[in-house]
Design an enzyme around this catalytic site. Structure first.
Site, PDB file in Angstrom:
ATOM      1  N   GLU A   1      -2.360 -10.501  -8.992  1.00 35.34           N
ATOM      2  CA  GLU A   1      -0.761 -10.107  -9.420  1.00 35.34           C
ATOM      3  C   GLU A   1       0.395 -10.857  -8.786  1.00 35.34           C
ATOM      4  O   GLU A   1       1.112 -11.298  -9.226  1.00 35.34           O
ATOM      5  CB  GLU A   1      -0.444  -8.727  -9.310  1.00 35.34           C
ATOM      6  CG  GLU A   1      -1.503  -7.731 -10.277  1.00 35.34           C
ATOM      7  CD  GLU A   1      -2.712  -7.636  -9.661  1.00 35.34           C
ATOM      8  OE1 GLU A   1      -3.116  -8.184  -8.639  1.00 35.34           O
ATOM      9  OE2 GLU A   1      -3.669  -6.996 -10.690  1.00 35.34           O
TER      10      GLU A   1
ATOM     11  N   HIS B   1      -3.628   5.051 -12.041  1.00 35.74           N
ATOM     12  CA  HIS B   1      -3.357   4.606 -13.154  1.00 35.74           C
ATOM     13  C   HIS B   1      -2.100   5.186 -13.920  1.00 35.74           C
ATOM     14  O   HIS B   1      -1.965   5.269 -15.019  1.00 35.74           O
ATOM     15  CB  HIS B   1      -4.599   4.708 -14.013  1.00 35.74           C
ATOM     16  CG  HIS B   1      -5.652   3.772 -13.757  1.00 35.74           C
ATOM     17  ND1 HIS B   1      -6.605   3.692 -12.808  1.00 35.74           N
ATOM     18  CD2 HIS B   1      -6.062   2.523 -14.562  1.00 35.74           C
ATOM     19  CE1 HIS B   1      -7.511   2.795 -12.759  1.00 35.74           C
ATOM     20  NE2 HIS B   1      -6.995   2.012 -13.889  1.00 35.74           N
TER      21      HIS B   1
HETATM   22  C1  TPP Z   1      -4.972  -4.964  -8.209  1.00 32.65           C
HETATM   23  C2  TPP Z   1      -5.693  -4.533  -9.384  1.00 32.65           C
HETATM   24  N1  TPP Z   1      -5.397  -5.289 -10.656  1.00 32.65           N
HETATM   25  C3  TPP Z   1      -5.802  -4.894 -11.954  1.00 32.65           C
HETATM   26  C4  TPP Z   1      -6.605  -4.135 -12.011  1.00 32.65           C
HETATM   27  C5  TPP Z   1      -7.308  -3.750 -13.483  1.00 32.65           C
HETATM   28  N2  TPP Z   1      -8.630  -4.042 -13.467  1.00 32.65           N
HETATM   29  C6  TPP Z   1      -9.719  -2.868 -13.135  1.00 32.65           C
HETATM   30  S1  TPP Z   1     -11.207  -3.485 -13.169  1.00 32.65           S
HETATM   31  C7  TPP Z   1     -10.552  -5.040 -13.530  1.00 32.65           C
HETATM   32  C8  TPP Z   1     -11.598  -6.334 -13.805  1.00 32.65           C
HETATM   33  C9  TPP Z   1     -12.342  -6.365 -12.328  1.00 32.65           C
HETATM   34  O1  TPP Z   1     -13.186  -7.373 -12.682  1.00 32.65           O
HETATM   35  P1  TPP Z   1     -14.265  -8.020 -11.529  1.00 32.65           P
HETATM   36  O2  TPP Z   1     -13.590  -7.900  -9.987  1.00 32.65           O
HETATM   37  O3  TPP Z   1     -15.116  -8.978 -12.079  1.00 32.65           O
HETATM   38  O4  TPP Z   1     -15.233  -6.445 -11.349  1.00 32.65           O
HETATM   39  P2  TPP Z   1     -16.269  -5.645 -12.423  1.00 32.65           P
HETATM   40  O5  TPP Z   1     -15.147  -4.982 -13.196  1.00 32.65           O
HETATM   41  O6  TPP Z   1     -16.626  -6.588 -13.412  1.00 32.65           O
HETATM   42  O7  TPP Z   1     -17.136  -5.071 -11.726  1.00 32.65           O
HETATM   43  C10 TPP Z   1      -9.420  -5.091 -13.721  1.00 32.65           C
HETATM   44  C11 TPP Z   1      -8.537  -6.271 -13.939  1.00 32.65           C
HETATM   45  C12 TPP Z   1      -6.999  -3.165 -10.766  1.00 32.65           C
HETATM   46  N3  TPP Z   1      -7.864  -2.221 -10.650  1.00 32.65           N
HETATM   47  N4  TPP Z   1      -6.660  -3.764  -9.407  1.00 32.65           N
END
Ligand code: TPP
Lengths: 392, 335
Positions: B70, B139
């Site tokens: 972000e 959330h």
């Molecule tokens: C700081 C932040 N930004 C956005 C999100 C929203 N979000 C939740 S999971 C996710 C994807 C995460 O991907 P990854 O790190 O590859 O983990 P995975 O879900 O594939 O295990 C996002 C964008 C969040 N939880 N925290």
């Protein structure tokens, strides 16, 4: 004692010519920084013959139970019994094997997808789900199993792991911290700051990136241009390791080595485990918008449970008894989940005011009184003719 | 800010999510410098589908899937704006905007001031906010007070489908940075609206319901709750007006004061915590400006001063109709 004592640097490490305090310190650690080009594998290779049969059996039982746990939790979301569930189907090997590489006194710092790792630490499988069910933020006592709360904001748990590991080392304990995160999380600033702190503090911490190919919809190619995510370690002076994340024995071996290296004063390691997210990001996500079914099918052929099964069979370790035991254990767990989650939980509304501060403020006490009065009035209305609509 | 809504679409029925999508689409069609960036805004169309189809229509440069960072997203938007683009940033969820607060507070909000007007930043930061959708931890935060407390930022929040379209078009057209707060529990509410019809500009409060007894002052996610409360209050003999602020910064003091002076009684309603919340500022301001017209103190109905609760308990935290009616009853002030 100076702050640097915990680095356990060999006393005889002589100053390198040309080095002066304030310049970049030469690395005295023999572990090479660059990850191997090929992910480390054990299952299906000659190395499999050397793994401890009991470890393989234990991994198998937990993988089978973990797979069932993922299925059952996903079903519960469809029935509206869980608010949300980020399944780790396909990633069970990473989670279980990583957690098993820790000792009881070590700490795990999981993210929201890591319920299986949390369960493998000894947290009650149902308590690990309360966050996702929606009745409490953290359903377990983190100190009891040395497992931090499931962390939702990405990568923010990484510096926590570093700080805890640093503090443990300062206290003279041989505790190691393991931080789990996803491929997407490696883009966040907290990941980089955490890695850098770990390197500078020479903290006994291990970072495990479960690279499952996607951060929600964004594929790895749009997340990072590095040859591997393990390469991200190099610039910080931390060794990077690449492992097949669907090979439970390989993950266990690599994590155990990294954890024990950290414990022995060897500093942090970044491990990238190559795996795949078989299900959508969560039940609320539509994965067909961003990936092809063929890709998912290809990964199904490299399934972590099947890989382990094949390896066990090859060594004659997969007797009917083990298969039946593992299946029964998994079914018992699923039955418990169904039984528990098909009843309506009734978290106490007054718990809203518990644990905001050690001592509630005057304002919070007043607000608690107000809610108590509302609840009493609601209860009265319900006994009579009132609607009993919550929140009205 | 100028109203940039020019295209003809005719009356249509749609959700707030669709109106926001159309606003982005129309803004990108009307102005080549408008670029959308954020996590999952491309193929997925955003987790709430607000950016659905934008990459298909405008290409991945104009609607950019970014790495997950972000601070990086907003910081990059700062540089893009410095070079003449009009970035529209999507933060995926309210609490996930926090890593970007350094960029927002230290740079986005201050660049015009720091550079004596030489580097204005026309950035729109869209943030889904607030609770009521059963989201787990992190959330459901409502953080409008942080943004409103930061000089240099506009803070805009629609409560109707028509406003979602109109206010977003204006925010994007604004030469100042705008924090555009989207009440996620209103995303899927349908209404008939005309995208071509001009809405009141940003900075103007709108009376959503006239009344004679007292006024409920609110914005964003709490507005429909206020309208419901006003309906319910009829049974108790109260004829409540409902004022929709639509933006916290600028704050439409003129309209708010006119209503409060004429009715003499006001309740400010929002779901975020009360202490240090936006309602505290609004109540203080109305009291200062309208003191001699008030028959009772300006009261506040807000969420409790607690971290946002787990979804199963959120209905106890969010101000509902009864809590508003209780406050209205207390407006019969007798000391
Ligand atoms: C700081 C932040 N930004 C956005 C999100 C929203 N979000 C939740 S999971 C996710 C994807 C995460 O991907 P990854 O790190 O590859 O983990 P995975 O879900 O594939 O295990 C996002 C964008 C969040 N939880 N925290």
């Amino acid at each position: 004692m100076t702050v640097l004592d915990h680095r356990n640097q060999p006393a005889e490490a002589a100053p390198v010519p040309g080095w002066r305090p304030g310049a970049t310190a030469p690395r005295t650690d023999p572990a090479p920084l660059l990850p191997d080009a090929e992910p480390y594998r054990v299952l299906g290779t000659p190395a499999a013959a050397g793994t401890d049969p009991e470890l393989l059996r234990e991994l198998y039982r937990r993988l089978v139970a973990g797979r069932r746990y993922n299925q059952q939790a996903t079903t519960l979301t469809k029935q509206g019994r869980l608010a949300v569930y980020p399944a780790s189907t396909g990633q069970e090997a990473c989670q279980v094997a990583a957690a098993l590489a820790l000792r009881p006194a070590d700490w795990l710092f999981p993210s929201y997808r890591d319920t299986l790792a949390v369960v493998a630490r000894g947290v009650d499988p149902l308590q690990a789900l309360t966050l996702l069910r929606g009745d409490a933020h953290t359903g377990y006592d983190p100190r009891a199993t040395r497992t931090a709360p499931l962390c939702t904001p990405l990568a923010t748990q990484v510096p926590h792991a570093v700080g805890l590991a640093h503090a443990a080392r300062l206290a003279g304990d041989d505790t190691v911290a393991l931080a789990l995160l996803g491929d997407g999380g490696t883009s966040e600033g907290d990941f980089h700051e955490g890695l850098n702190f770990a390197a500078v503090l020479h903290a006994p911490v291990v970072f495990l990136v479960q690279n499952n190919g996607y951060a929600i919809s964004v594929p790895l190619t749009r997340q990072s241009a590095a040859p591997t995510l393990a390469h991200k370690a190099v610039g910080y002076g931390v060794p990077g390791r690449l492992v097949d994340g669907n090979d439970a024995a390989a993950v266990h071996a690599v994590l155990t080595e990294a954890v024990e290296r950290a414990r022995a004063g060897g500093g942090p390691t970044l491990v990238e485990a190559l795996t795949y997210r078989i299900e959508a990001h969560t039940n609320a996500d539509d994965a067909t918008r961003y990936r092809q079914p063929e890709e998912v099918d290809a990964w199904r052929a490299h399934d972590p449970v099947r890989l382990l099964e094949d390896a066990l069979r090859e060594r004659g370790l997969l007797d009917e008894r083990l298969v039946a035991d593992a299946a029964e254990q998994a079914e018992r767990l699923a039955a418990r989940m169904r039984a528990e989650f098909h009843t309506d939980p009734a978290p106490d509304p007054m718990s809203l005011f518990a644990h905001v501060y050690a001592e509630p403020t005057q304002q919070l006490r007043e607000q608690a009184d107000r809610l108590a009065a509302e609840l009493a009035a609601e209860a009265e209305a319900e006994d009579g003719t009132g609607s009993g609509v919550p929140g009205r | 800010m100028s109203t940039a809504v020019t295209e003809q679409h005719g009356l249509r029925t749609g959700t707030m999510a669709q109106a926001l999508n159309l606003a982005l689409r129309d803004a990108m069609r009307a102005d080549r410098t408008v670029h959308v960036l954020g996590e999952d805004v491309g193929a997925l169309g955003g987790v709430f589908r607000i950016t659905d189809g934008l990459t298909a229509e405008f290409g991945p440069d104009r609607c950019l899937d970014t790495p997950l960072a972000e601070a990086g997203i907003l910081g990059t938007a700062v540089g893009m704006a410095m070079y003449g683009l009009r970035p529209v940033v999507e933060m995926q969820f309210d609490a996930f905007a926090y890593p970007a607060l350094e960029q927002l507070f230290s740079h986005v909000a201050k660049m015009r001031n720091r550079t004596a007007g030489k580097l204005p930043l026309p950035i729109t930061v869209r943030i889904p906010y607030g609770g009521g959708i059963g989201g787990v931890e992190h959330h459901s935060d409502a953080s409008e007070a942080y943004y409103a407390h930061t000089p240099g930022l506009h803070v805009v929040t629609p409560a109707t489908v028509a406003d979602a379209y109109g206010l977003l078009r204006e925010s994007i057209a604004s030469d100042d940075p705008v924090v555009f707060l989207e009440p996620k529990r209103l995303y899927w509410g349908k209404a008939e609206w005309d995208p071509a019809a001009a809405v009141e500009p940003v900075g103007r409060a709108v009376l959503r319901r006239p009344g004679t007894s007292a006024v409920l002052v609110s914005y964003g996610p709490s507005l429909p709750v206020c309208l419901e409360a006003a309906e319910a209050a009829k049974a108790e003999g109260w004829d409540l007006a409902v004022l929709d602020l639509r933006s916290l910064v600028p704050f439409d003091e003129e309209t708010a004061c006119a209503v409060v002076r004429s009715l003499g009684r006001a309740v400010v309603v929002h779901e975020s915590a009360g202490f240090g919340g936006a309602g505290a500022e609004i109540a203080a301001r109305l009291t200062e400006k309208c003191f001699h017209h008030l028959a009772a103190p300006v009261l506040r109905v807000t969420g409790f001063d607690i971290p946002y609760p787990p979804p199963m308990l959120e209905h106890h935290h969010l101000p509902g109709v009864d809590r508003i009616l209780d406050a209205v009853a207390r407006l019969q002030w007798e000391e």
